[in-house]
Motif scaffolding. Structure first.
Motif, PDB file in Angstrom:
ATOM      1  N   ALA A 100      57.762 -40.063  19.538  1.00 52.99           N
ATOM      2  CA  ALA A 100      57.536 -38.696  20.017  1.00 52.99           C
ATOM      3  C   ALA A 100      58.675 -38.336  20.954  1.00 52.99           C
ATOM      4  O   ALA A 100      59.138 -39.170  21.734  1.00 52.99           O
ATOM      5  CB  ALA A 100      56.195 -38.578  20.740  1.00 52.99           C
ATOM      6  N   VAL A 101      59.111 -37.092  20.888  1.00 47.58           N
ATOM      7  CA  VAL A 101      60.245 -36.619  21.677  1.00 47.58           C
ATOM      8  C   VAL A 101      59.789 -35.474  22.566  1.00 47.58           C
ATOM      9  O   VAL A 101      58.959 -34.656  22.165  1.00 47.58           O
ATOM     10  CB  VAL A 101      61.388 -36.151  20.750  1.00 47.58           C
ATOM     11  N   GLY A 102      60.316 -35.412  23.776  1.00 43.70           N
ATOM     12  CA  GLY A 102      60.051 -34.268  24.635  1.00 43.70           C
ATOM     13  C   GLY A 102      59.601 -34.663  26.021  1.00 43.70           C
ATOM     14  O   GLY A 102      59.193 -35.796  26.280  1.00 43.70           O
ATOM     15  N   SER A 103      59.691 -33.694  26.938  1.00 39.37           N
ATOM     16  CA  SER A 103      59.161 -33.871  28.288  1.00 39.37           C
ATOM     17  C   SER A 103      57.652 -33.630  28.259  1.00 39.37           C
ATOM     18  O   SER A 103      57.069 -33.318  27.206  1.00 39.37           O
ATOM     19  CB  SER A 103      59.836 -32.885  29.240  1.00 39.37           C
ATOM     20  N   VAL A 104      57.014 -33.733  29.415  1.00 36.51           N
ATOM     21  CA  VAL A 104      55.562 -33.558  29.477  1.00 36.51           C
ATOM     22  C   VAL A 104      55.150 -32.140  29.058  1.00 36.51           C
ATOM     23  O   VAL A 104      54.003 -31.906  28.660  1.00 36.51           O
ATOM     24  CB  VAL A 104      55.050 -33.899  30.896  1.00 36.51           C
ATOM     25  N   GLU A 105      56.075 -31.196  29.098  1.00 35.66           N
ATOM     26  CA  GLU A 105      55.766 -29.811  28.745  1.00 35.66           C
ATOM     27  C   GLU A 105      55.889 -29.520  27.255  1.00 35.66           C
ATOM     28  O   GLU A 105      55.448 -28.474  26.796  1.00 35.66           O
ATOM     29  CB  GLU A 105      56.711 -28.860  29.484  1.00 35.66           C
ATOM     30  N   ASP A 106      56.508 -30.408  26.517  1.00 36.66           N
ATOM     31  CA  ASP A 106      56.974 -30.055  25.180  1.00 36.66           C
ATOM     32  C   ASP A 106      56.019 -30.352  24.035  1.00 36.66           C
ATOM     33  O   ASP A 106      56.290 -29.947  22.898  1.00 36.66           O
ATOM     34  CB  ASP A 106      58.308 -30.764  24.900  1.00 36.66           C
ATOM     35  N   ASN A 107      54.939 -31.074  24.284  1.00 34.46           N
ATOM     36  CA  ASN A 107      54.009 -31.399  23.205  1.00 34.46           C
ATOM     37  C   ASN A 107      52.617 -30.863  23.521  1.00 34.46           C
ATOM     38  O   ASN A 107      52.159 -30.910  24.667  1.00 34.46           O
ATOM     39  CB  ASN A 107      53.937 -32.920  22.997  1.00 34.46           C
ATOM     40  N   SER A 108      51.946 -30.385  22.499  1.00 32.71           N
ATOM     41  CA  SER A 108      50.610 -29.814  22.651  1.00 32.71           C
ATOM     42  C   SER A 108      49.580 -30.913  22.859  1.00 32.71           C
ATOM     43  O   SER A 108      49.840 -32.106  22.634  1.00 32.71           O
ATOM     44  CB  SER A 108      50.236 -29.029  21.395  1.00 32.71           C
ATOM     45  N   ASP A 109      48.383 -30.507  23.269  1.00 34.27           N
ATOM     46  CA  ASP A 109      47.284 -31.462  23.379  1.00 34.27           C
ATOM     47  C   ASP A 109      47.050 -32.173  22.054  1.00 34.27           C
ATOM     48  O   ASP A 109      46.773 -33.379  22.021  1.00 34.27           O
ATOM     49  CB  ASP A 109      45.989 -30.751  23.791  1.00 34.27           C
ATOM     50  N   GLU A 110      47.148 -31.425  20.970  1.00 32.54           N
ATOM     51  CA  GLU A 110      46.914 -32.009  19.641  1.00 32.54           C
ATOM     52  C   GLU A 110      47.922 -33.117  19.342  1.00 32.54           C
ATOM     53  O   GLU A 110      47.569 -34.161  18.800  1.00 32.54           O
ATOM     54  CB  GLU A 110      46.981 -30.924  18.566  1.00 32.54           C
ATOM     55  N   GLU A 111      49.188 -32.911  19.724  1.00 30.10           N
ATOM     56  CA  GLU A 111      50.205 -33.933  19.484  1.00 30.10           C
ATOM     57  C   GLU A 111      49.989 -35.147  20.395  1.00 30.10           C
ATOM     58  O   GLU A 111      50.153 -36.289  19.963  1.00 30.10           O
ATOM     59  CB  GLU A 111      51.607 -33.356  19.686  1.00 30.10           C
ATOM     60  N   TRP A 112      49.606 -34.899  21.639  1.00 25.55           N
ATOM     61  CA  TRP A 112      49.279 -36.027  22.522  1.00 25.55           C
ATOM     62  C   TRP A 112      48.149 -36.866  21.923  1.00 25.55           C
ATOM     63  O   TRP A 112      48.224 -38.102  21.879  1.00 25.55           O
ATOM     64  CB  TRP A 112      48.874 -35.510  23.913  1.00 25.55           C
ATOM     65  N   LEU A 113      47.124 -36.200  21.450  1.00 26.26           N
ATOM     66  CA  LEU A 113      45.993 -36.937  20.876  1.00 26.26           C
ATOM     67  C   LEU A 113      46.395 -37.677  19.606  1.00 26.26           C
ATOM     68  O   LEU A 113      45.959 -38.799  19.360  1.00 26.26           O
ATOM     69  CB  LEU A 113      44.838 -35.976  20.599  1.00 26.26           C
ATOM     70  N   ARG A 114      47.255 -37.072  18.790  1.00 31.47           N
ATOM     71  CA  ARG A 114      47.682 -37.712  17.541  1.00 31.47           C
ATOM     72  C   ARG A 114      48.483 -38.987  17.816  1.00 31.47           C
ATOM     73  O   ARG A 114      48.231 -40.035  17.217  1.00 31.47           O
ATOM     74  CB  ARG A 114      48.522 -36.735  16.721  1.00 31.47           C
ATOM     75  N   VAL A 115      49.431 -38.894  18.746  1.00 27.24           N
ATOM     76  CA  VAL A 115      50.275 -40.060  19.040  1.00 27.24           C
ATOM     77  C   VAL A 115      49.460 -41.170  19.694  1.00 27.24           C
ATOM     78  O   VAL A 115      49.598 -42.351  19.343  1.00 27.24           O
ATOM     79  CB  VAL A 115      51.471 -39.640  19.917  1.00 27.24           C
ATOM     80  N   LEU A 116      48.606 -40.824  20.644  1.00 29.65           N
ATOM     81  CA  LEU A 116      47.767 -41.846  21.280  1.00 29.65           C
ATOM     82  C   LEU A 116      46.794 -42.460  20.279  1.00 29.65           C
ATOM     83  O   LEU A 116      46.488 -43.656  20.341  1.00 29.65           O
ATOM     84  CB  LEU A 116      47.016 -41.246  22.466  1.00 29.65           C
ATOM     85  N   ASP A 117      46.314 -41.652  19.342  1.00 31.14           N
ATOM     86  CA  ASP A 117      45.395 -42.158  18.313  1.00 31.14           C
ATOM     87  C   ASP A 117      46.055 -43.248  17.482  1.00 31.14           C
ATOM     88  O   ASP A 117      45.444 -44.265  17.146  1.00 31.14           O
ATOM     89  CB  ASP A 117      44.949 -40.999  17.419  1.00 31.14           C
ATOM     90  N   ILE A 118      47.323 -43.046  17.148  1.00 29.63           N
ATOM     91  CA  ILE A 118      48.041 -44.031  16.327  1.00 29.63           C
ATOM     92  C   ILE A 118      48.537 -45.194  17.184  1.00 29.63           C
ATOM     93  O   ILE A 118      48.267 -46.370  16.890  1.00 29.63           O
ATOM     94  CB  ILE A 118      49.221 -43.355  15.602  1.00 29.63           C
ATOM     95  N   ASN A 119      49.280 -44.890  18.257  1.00 25.05           N
ATOM     96  CA  ASN A 119      49.978 -45.928  19.009  1.00 25.05           C
ATOM     97  C   ASN A 119      49.061 -46.797  19.851  1.00 25.05           C
ATOM     98  O   ASN A 119      49.357 -47.976  20.067  1.00 25.05           O
ATOM     99  CB  ASN A 119      51.038 -45.297  19.917  1.00 25.05           C
ATOM    100  N   LEU A 120      47.968 -46.233  20.358  1.00 23.30           N
ATOM    101  CA  LEU A 120      47.065 -46.986  21.223  1.00 23.30           C
ATOM    102  C   LEU A 120      45.761 -47.331  20.513  1.00 23.30           C
ATOM    103  O   LEU A 120      45.419 -48.502  20.347  1.00 23.30           O
ATOM    104  CB  LEU A 120      46.790 -46.196  22.505  1.00 23.30           C
ATOM    105  N   LEU A 121      45.033 -46.305  20.074  1.00 17.78           N
ATOM    106  CA  LEU A 121      43.741 -46.577  19.446  1.00 17.78           C
ATOM    107  C   LEU A 121      43.898 -47.317  18.125  1.00 17.78           C
ATOM    108  O   LEU A 121      43.000 -48.066  17.725  1.00 17.78           O
ATOM    109  CB  LEU A 121      42.965 -45.276  19.252  1.00 17.78           C
ATOM    110  N   GLY A 122      45.034 -47.153  17.445  1.00 19.49           N
ATOM    111  CA  GLY A 122      45.272 -47.941  16.242  1.00 19.49           C
ATOM    112  C   GLY A 122      45.253 -49.427  16.541  1.00 19.49           C
ATOM    113  O   GLY A 122      44.715 -50.235  15.762  1.00 19.49           O
ATOM    114  N   MET A 123      45.821 -49.821  17.680  1.00 18.25           N
ATOM    115  CA  MET A 123      45.785 -51.228  18.085  1.00 18.25           C
ATOM    116  C   MET A 123      44.383 -51.667  18.464  1.00 18.25           C
ATOM    117  O   MET A 123      43.962 -52.789  18.156  1.00 18.25           O
ATOM    118  CB  MET A 123      46.747 -51.460  19.249  1.00 18.25           C
ATOM    119  N   VAL A 124      43.657 -50.790  19.131  1.00 18.04           N
ATOM    120  CA  VAL A 124      42.273 -51.100  19.505  1.00 18.04           C
ATOM    121  C   VAL A 124      41.428 -51.337  18.254  1.00 18.04           C
ATOM    122  O   VAL A 124      40.687 -52.332  18.161  1.00 18.04           O
ATOM    123  CB  VAL A 124      41.678 -49.963  20.361  1.00 18.04           C
ATOM    124  N   ARG A 125      41.540 -50.446  17.288  1.00 18.43           N
ATOM    125  CA  ARG A 125      40.732 -50.585  16.062  1.00 18.43           C
ATOM    126  C   ARG A 125      41.080 -51.869  15.313  1.00 18.43           C
ATOM    127  O   ARG A 125      40.180 -52.580  14.821  1.00 18.43           O
ATOM    128  CB  ARG A 125      40.973 -49.379  15.148  1.00 18.43           C
TER     129      ARG A 125
END
Length: 271
Positions: A100-125
């Protein structure tokens, strides 16, 4: 003029068969670091399954398993399929992730949730589905069970335009330490590898989108004290070390393969 070192050509290596009798599952194992890891584990004697959204690129000799780590149901089914094919599970390499690219202002809530879903929760699952099999492996063959997760130097160094990605990988580092504490007495070691900027397909796509790809690559090379990107094979070697019998006393460790980004502060190079 200071010359930028290039990655050395990979020599033909005769690998030890120290993973003979062990089984491994590599997520995101059909390209980049994951594919290099799956291939190295196979070369060293492990039976390996590759879990990927598109497993068509799984290395020769591995078992391809189709799954998306954003689906708990799909991950559980894929882990069960892999265990059935391999006859057990000693090693989990949790590598699937996106950038993911950008400062804290550059990505929407939906993109934050998508990246965390894959990068973090994917490992949890994946860990949730694999742990019963890893505990069984640890009981039957003490010292054989491990989880190795792919983090990033972005977890420990502030990099520009990587706020979302850094947050996801910082969470992976914290998760690794917590899991290591939770499972050490069950005989399951948990570690992570923190690569620097690696020459992978994602970086290739990022460079392709740059206004000046050559200048952007030069900037990425210069950011790492060794003067070049790290290679997928170099990261894979670290993952396989942590996953295997040579690291039987290593748990709760983050191993940086980053060309010196984490620890070195060099003076400016002279022209």
């Amino acid at each position: 003029m200071t010359r930028t070192p290039e990655a050395a050509a990979s020599p033909v290596v005769q690998h030890p068969r120290d993973f003979a009798g062990l089984t491994a599952l590599v997520t995101g194992g059909a390209s980049g670091i994951g594919a290099a890891t799956a291939a190295l584990l196979t070369a060293r004697g492990a039976r390996v399954a590759v879990l990927d959204r598109d497993p068509s690129g799984a290395p020769e000799g591995t078992v391809p398993v189709l799954a998306d780590v954003t689906s708990d149901e799909a991950v559980r089914a894929a882990v069960a399929e892999a265990v059935g094919e391999l006859g057990g599970l000693h090693i989990l390499v949790s590598n699937a992730g996106i950038g993911a690219v950008g400062s804290v202002e550059d990505n929407s809530d939906e993109e934050w949730l998508r990246v965390l879903d894959i990068n973090l929760l994917g490992m949890v699952r994946t860990a949730r589905a694999a742990l019963p099999h890893l505990r069984k492996a640890a009981a039957e063959r003490p010292g054989s069970a491990s989880i190795t997760q792919t983090g990033s130097i972005a977890a420990t160094a502030g990099l520009p335009q990587r706020a979302l990605y850094s947050a996801s990988k910082g969470a992976v580092l914290a998760l690794t330490l917590a899991m290591a504490a939770d499972h050490v007495r069950e005989g399951v070691r948990v570690n992570c590898v923190n690569p620097g900027t690696a020459d992978t397909p994602w970086i290739g796509r990022l460079l392709d989108q740059a206004d000046d790809p050559a200048a952007e690559r030069a900037a990425l090379n210069a950011r790492q004290p060794i003067g070049r990107l790290v290679t997928a094979d170099e990261v894979a070697a670290a993952i396989v070390y942590l996953a295997g019998p040579s690291a039987s006393s290593v748990t709760g460790t983050a191993l940086a393969v980053d060309g010196g980004v984490q620890g070195l502060r060099l003076r400016p190079a002279a022209d």
